[in-house]
Design a protein around this motif. Structure first.
Motif, mmCIF file in Angstrom:
data_model
loop_
_atom_site.group_PDB
_atom_site.id
_atom_site.type_symbol
_atom_site.label_atom_id
_atom_site.label_comp_id
_atom_site.label_asym_id
_atom_site.label_seq_id
_atom_site.Cartn_x
_atom_site.Cartn_y
_atom_site.Cartn_z
ATOM 1 N N UNK A 113 -8.618 -8.303 13.358
ATOM 2 C CA UNK A 113 -7.587 -7.493 12.721
ATOM 3 C C UNK A 113 -6.496 -8.417 12.205
ATOM 4 N N UNK A 114 -5.991 -8.148 11.009
ATOM 5 C CA UNK A 114 -4.884 -8.924 10.439
ATOM 6 C C UNK A 114 -3.622 -8.082 10.448
ATOM 7 N N UNK A 115 -2.528 -8.691 10.888
ATOM 8 C CA UNK A 115 -1.197 -8.097 10.802
ATOM 9 C C UNK A 115 -0.393 -8.920 9.808
ATOM 10 N N UNK A 116 0.101 -8.269 8.744
ATOM 11 C CA UNK A 116 0.887 -8.962 7.736
ATOM 12 C C UNK A 116 2.364 -8.832 8.050
ATOM 13 N N UNK A 134 -6.890 -4.585 7.951
ATOM 14 C CA UNK A 134 -5.639 -5.248 7.569
ATOM 15 C C UNK A 134 -4.506 -4.242 7.714
ATOM 16 N N UNK A 135 -3.491 -4.617 8.480
ATOM 17 C CA UNK A 135 -2.316 -3.777 8.717
ATOM 18 C C UNK A 135 -1.113 -4.453 8.073
ATOM 19 N N UNK A 136 -0.345 -3.713 7.283
ATOM 20 C CA UNK A 136 0.830 -4.279 6.620
ATOM 21 C C UNK A 136 1.999 -3.320 6.755
ATOM 22 N N UNK A 137 3.198 -3.846 6.727
ATOM 23 C CA UNK A 137 4.385 -3.018 6.649
ATOM 24 C C UNK A 137 4.493 -2.441 5.238
ATOM 25 N N UNK A 138 5.139 -1.299 5.066
ATOM 26 C CA UNK A 138 5.298 -0.762 3.711
ATOM 27 C C UNK A 138 5.979 -1.738 2.759
ATOM 28 N N UNK A 240 -0.689 1.212 7.427
ATOM 29 C CA UNK A 240 0.714 0.835 7.453
ATOM 30 C C UNK A 240 1.148 0.650 8.908
ATOM 31 N N UNK A 241 1.917 -0.390 9.159
ATOM 32 C CA UNK A 241 2.418 -0.601 10.510
ATOM 33 C C UNK A 241 2.754 -2.049 10.756
ATOM 34 N N UNK A 242 3.389 -2.278 11.892
ATOM 35 C CA UNK A 242 3.801 -3.618 12.265
ATOM 36 C C UNK A 242 2.839 -4.275 13.234
ATOM 37 N N UNK A 243 3.349 -5.284 13.904
ATOM 38 C CA UNK A 243 2.559 -6.113 14.802
ATOM 39 C C UNK A 243 1.948 -5.298 15.942
#
Length: 297
Positions: A113-116, A134-138, A240-243
């Motif tokens: 899993x990737x957290x951006x 892949x998870x990224x903040x808005x 969408x989301x953080x760490x």
């Protein structure tokens, strides 16, 4: 009778102080190495059932520490899954491709899993795209799928000060990209073909990693930056989301619950090494020749 000249510390206070400081540094390095070996499994990693946490931060210039750490996590049966935290504007093509390959090989055998973070653009997105999720903040800045070639141009300055430069080469293109003269039309086409080929490699790998139609990726890959929300709408990002959201996603994918995270790679570079790396990245004029980058500008 010979007078007492005093001990070494009195006669050479500067040397004595330097020796003491050196001894303290050596002791601290040895102590940290011992702790790392005894409690963290030798190469900066834990032992026992756990997750891997890979941090890819700053310009991607040297892939070796990251690739070694990812490979170790891939080959360790006690590592249930890998979380990669990307906060990078990208970097040089070769190192980005090496990390991309390591991530892809790891994703073939265990969940990744990737957290951006604030930015995961160009090469930062390239190293992320083989992950399962892949998870990224808005507001994460990502995308920037493209290639840039930079080179210094000193001809005008040299003309002003009356300096000339001559090169004797073994072939017509050996001197292409020289900062001491203008590009010829043939050289410009030559470099454009190189950039186009590297761009095609980028697009192909994104399409493969994201299981997207390559025509769709080509539409997105004009170098523009996307917010995390825009990237999710276009298929470049999953959630969408953080760490913490990314951590929970990895736990759910593995079904292993709250295992500890083994974080790396361990950063052993000194301040001077880091400064040299950053300067060489942001100032292409320092380079001896053309520089091809998956990086945001």
């Amino acid at each position: 009778m010979v007078k007492n000249s005093g001990d070494f510390s009195q006669r050479h206070p500067f040397l004595f102080g330097f020796a003491v400081l050196a001894a303290v540094v050596v002791f601290m390095i040895g102590a940290m190495a011992a702790v790392r070996f005894l409690f963290l499994g030798g190469e900066g990693g834990m032992t026992g059932k756990r997750y891997g946490l890979v941090r890819i931060e700053g310009p991607i210039i040297d892939a070796e520490p990251v690739v070694e750490f990812i490979t170790g996590l891939r080959d360790d049966s006690d590592v249930a899954g890998v979380l990669i935290r990307v906060d990078s504007p990208g970097g040089v093509v070769g190192p980005a491709q090496e990390i991309h390959a390591a991530v892809k090989e790891t994703a073939a055998v265990k969940p990744v899993v990737v957290s951006m973070g604030s930015v995961a653009a160009s090469g930062g997105y390239y190293v992320a795209c083989p992950a399962h999720k892949i998870v990224a903040n808005p507001g994460t800045l990502t995308g920037s799928i493209g290639v840039i070639m930079t080179m210094g141009k000193w001809k005008e300055l040299m003309d002003r000060i009356g300096l000339t430069f001559e090169a004797i080469t073994s072939g017509e293109m050996k001197d292409a990209g020289s900062p001491y003269r203008e590009l010829t039309p043939k050289e410009r086409l030559y470099f454009q073909n190189l950039v186009d080929d590297l761009h095609d490699q980028f697009v192909t790998d994104v399409a493969d990693g994201r299981s997207m139609d390559i025509r769709k990726v080509r539409e997105l890959a004009d170098g523009r930056i996307y917010t995390g929300r825009q990237a999710r709408e276009s298929g470049l990002v999953d959630e969408m989301g953080g760490f913490e959201v990314a951590k929970d996603m990895l736990r759910a994918m593995t079904g292993k619950g709250n295992l500890p995270f083994d974080e790396g790679p361990v950063k052993d570079r000194g301040l001077l090494d880091m400064l040299i790396g950053v300067v060489s990245h942001i100032d292409p004029g320092k380079a001896t020749g053309p520089r091809f980058e998956y990086t945001v500008r």
